[in-house]
Design an enzyme around this catalytic site. Structure first.
Site, short mmCIF file in Angstrom:
data_model
loop_
_atom_site.label_atom_id
_atom_site.label_comp_id
_atom_site.label_asym_id
_atom_site.label_seq_id
_atom_site.Cartn_x
_atom_site.Cartn_y
_atom_site.Cartn_z
N ARG A 171 0.87 -1.17 0.00
CA ARG A 171 0.00 0.00 0.00
C ARG A 171 0.91 1.22 0.00
O ARG A 171 2.05 1.18 0.47
CB ARG A 171 -0.89 0.02 1.25
CG ARG A 171 -1.82 -1.19 1.37
CD ARG A 171 -2.60 -1.12 2.67
NE ARG A 171 -3.54 -2.23 2.80
CZ ARG A 171 -3.26 -3.38 3.39
NH1 ARG A 171 -2.06 -3.57 3.92
NH2 ARG A 171 -4.18 -4.35 3.47
N LYS A 196 -2.47 -2.56 7.77
CA LYS A 196 -3.66 -2.16 8.52
C LYS A 196 -3.65 -2.82 9.90
O LYS A 196 -3.25 -3.97 10.04
CB LYS A 196 -4.92 -2.55 7.76
CG LYS A 196 -5.14 -1.72 6.49
CD LYS A 196 -6.47 -2.06 5.84
CE LYS A 196 -6.73 -1.17 4.63
NZ LYS A 196 -8.03 -1.49 3.99
N HIS A 264 -2.88 2.81 -6.06
CA HIS A 264 -3.41 1.57 -5.49
C HIS A 264 -3.67 0.53 -6.57
O HIS A 264 -3.64 -0.67 -6.30
CB HIS A 264 -4.70 1.85 -4.71
CG HIS A 264 -5.03 0.78 -3.72
ND1 HIS A 264 -4.24 0.52 -2.61
CD2 HIS A 264 -6.05 -0.11 -3.66
CE1 HIS A 264 -4.77 -0.47 -1.91
NE2 HIS A 264 -5.86 -0.87 -2.52
N ARG A 267 -0.96 -2.01 -6.82
CA ARG A 267 -1.07 -3.12 -5.86
C ARG A 267 -2.05 -4.17 -6.40
O ARG A 267 -1.79 -5.37 -6.31
CB ARG A 267 -1.54 -2.57 -4.52
CG ARG A 267 -1.82 -3.61 -3.44
CD ARG A 267 -2.09 -2.87 -2.13
NE ARG A 267 -2.93 -3.63 -1.22
CZ ARG A 267 -2.48 -4.49 -0.32
NH1 ARG A 267 -1.18 -4.73 -0.24
NH2 ARG A 267 -3.31 -5.11 0.50
N HIS A 290 -3.84 -9.29 3.51
CA HIS A 290 -5.29 -9.34 3.67
C HIS A 290 -5.64 -10.18 4.90
O HIS A 290 -5.14 -11.28 5.07
CB HIS A 290 -5.95 -9.97 2.44
CG HIS A 290 -5.98 -9.07 1.26
ND1 HIS A 290 -6.15 -9.52 -0.04
CD2 HIS A 290 -5.87 -7.72 1.15
CE1 HIS A 290 -6.14 -8.50 -0.88
NE2 HIS A 290 -5.97 -7.40 -0.18
N TYR A 299 -9.66 -11.30 -6.80
CA TYR A 299 -8.78 -11.34 -7.97
C TYR A 299 -9.06 -12.55 -8.85
O TYR A 299 -8.78 -12.52 -10.05
CB TYR A 299 -7.31 -11.32 -7.51
CG TYR A 299 -6.94 -10.03 -6.84
CD1 TYR A 299 -6.71 -8.88 -7.58
CD2 TYR A 299 -6.87 -9.94 -5.46
CE1 TYR A 299 -6.40 -7.68 -6.96
CE2 TYR A 299 -6.56 -8.75 -4.83
CZ TYR A 299 -6.33 -7.62 -5.59
OH TYR A 299 -6.04 -6.43 -4.97
#
Length: 324
Positions: A171, A196, A264, A267, A290, A299
């Site tokens: 990110r 995150k 982004h 990514r 994730h 994806y």
């Protein structure tokens, strides 16, 4: 970025409610380690809810929130819909309100049952929009911007940041959060980043990415301290993500790419191109950081859509089916 206390905001509510909001914001930042921007967004969402209640029921209080009926929450949702707010934004807004309600319950107040009785709006998950491989490669080099009136070291810096987004799946906040001490230069096979929730993960570094970082460091005119940021602005201060966004916007125009071609998107391209090369889904999940495999599985939908598009374009029966 310091958080604005509830007492500093144009926020309806009595003193007890405002104090509870301040404690909630502080808990989000300190205990849950949410980014300041996320905490501010949650606070704005709660404010919108309280403003709505203030206009219909008078000054909000903790007791008033506990006594809410499902119809009160549905009325707020209907009002936001009427203002043109989409399902995704409305769902995020309710998440902020529910977070505060959970805080109240943890502090010994009764639960805000009305929030649990109302379903969140259904929202279709948006598919990531990756770039074509040639475009992703072009964006991560300084060559395309060689004619710009910019210092060579700045072009090298931007290329290094973008190389980390596409070559390592970072990110933009993770790339700009790297310190000089942790610079992924030639000889460094992996780097630890914090994503995150302040969760750390180790990401492999390709030689081409390491070389891009080394080229930037060799050209950078500023004295970078070991614990200071790896990537700095023109005057040596903290580099804003907006600078990288502007750089990509310039490259987007040069390559004729759509507005969805953002930092982004690099990514997204990292994950999509790995999957197309038969990358293992669990491994991609770990590389991206994730929390849920379901996020990474988006994806696979991109890959399936591409296969069906190729089928429709090339299969004889598909061609006949498309003919009048």
């Amino acid at each position: 970025m310091p958080l604005s206390p509830a007492s500093d905001l144009t926020l309806p509510g009595d003193a007890a409610l405002r104090a509870a909001i301040d404690a909630w914001q502080d808990g989000l930042a300190r205990e849950r380690r949410m980014a300041p921007n996320t905490v501010e967004a949650y606070a704005r969402d709660l404010r919108q809810f309280l403003v709505h209640l203030d206009g219909r029921q008078g000054t909000p209080t903790i007791a008033g929130l506990v006594a809410l009926k499902p119809r009160d929450v549905r009325g707020f949702m209907a009002a936001r819909r009427a203002d043109g707010v989409g399902g995704r934004s409305l769902m995020r807004g309710l998440a902020g309100v529910r977070s505060f309600a959970r805080h109240l319950e943890r502090e010994g107040h009764s639960s805000v049952a009305a929030l649990g009785a109302v379903r969140s709006p259904k929202v279709e998950r948006r598919l990531p929009r990756p770039l074509p491989v040639p475009a992703a490669r072009a964006i991560t080099t300084a060559d395309l911007r060689a004619g710009e009136d910019r210092a060579p070291w700045i072009l090298a810096r931007d290329a290094a940041v973008l190389a980390l987004l596409y070559g390592a799946g970072l990110r933009i906040s993770e790339a700009l959060g790297l310190t000089r001490r942790d610079a992924p230069v030639p000889g460094v096979d992996a780097v630890t980043v914090r994503g995150k929730g302040d969760k750390a993960r180790m990401v492999p570094i390709l030689p081409v990415v390491a070389q891009a970082v080394a080229d930037y460091l060799a050209a950078c005119p500023h004295d970078l301290t070991p614990e200071g940021p790896l990537f700095v602005g023109a005057k040596g201060g903290v580099l804003s993500p907006r600078v990288i966004q502007y750089a990509v916007a310039s490259l987007r125009g040069a390559l004729g790419l759509p507005a969805s071609a953002t930092p982004h998107a690099l990514r997204h391209s990292f994950a999509t191109h790995l999957l197309a090369r038969r990358g293992e889904l669990r491994a991609i999940q770990e590389l991206l950081g994730h929390a849920s495999l379901s996020t990474t599985q988006l994806y696979t939908q991109i890959d399936a859509a591409r296969l069906m598009s190729a089928f429709d374009a090339a299969h004889p029966r598909a061609a006949r089916r498309a003919s009048p």
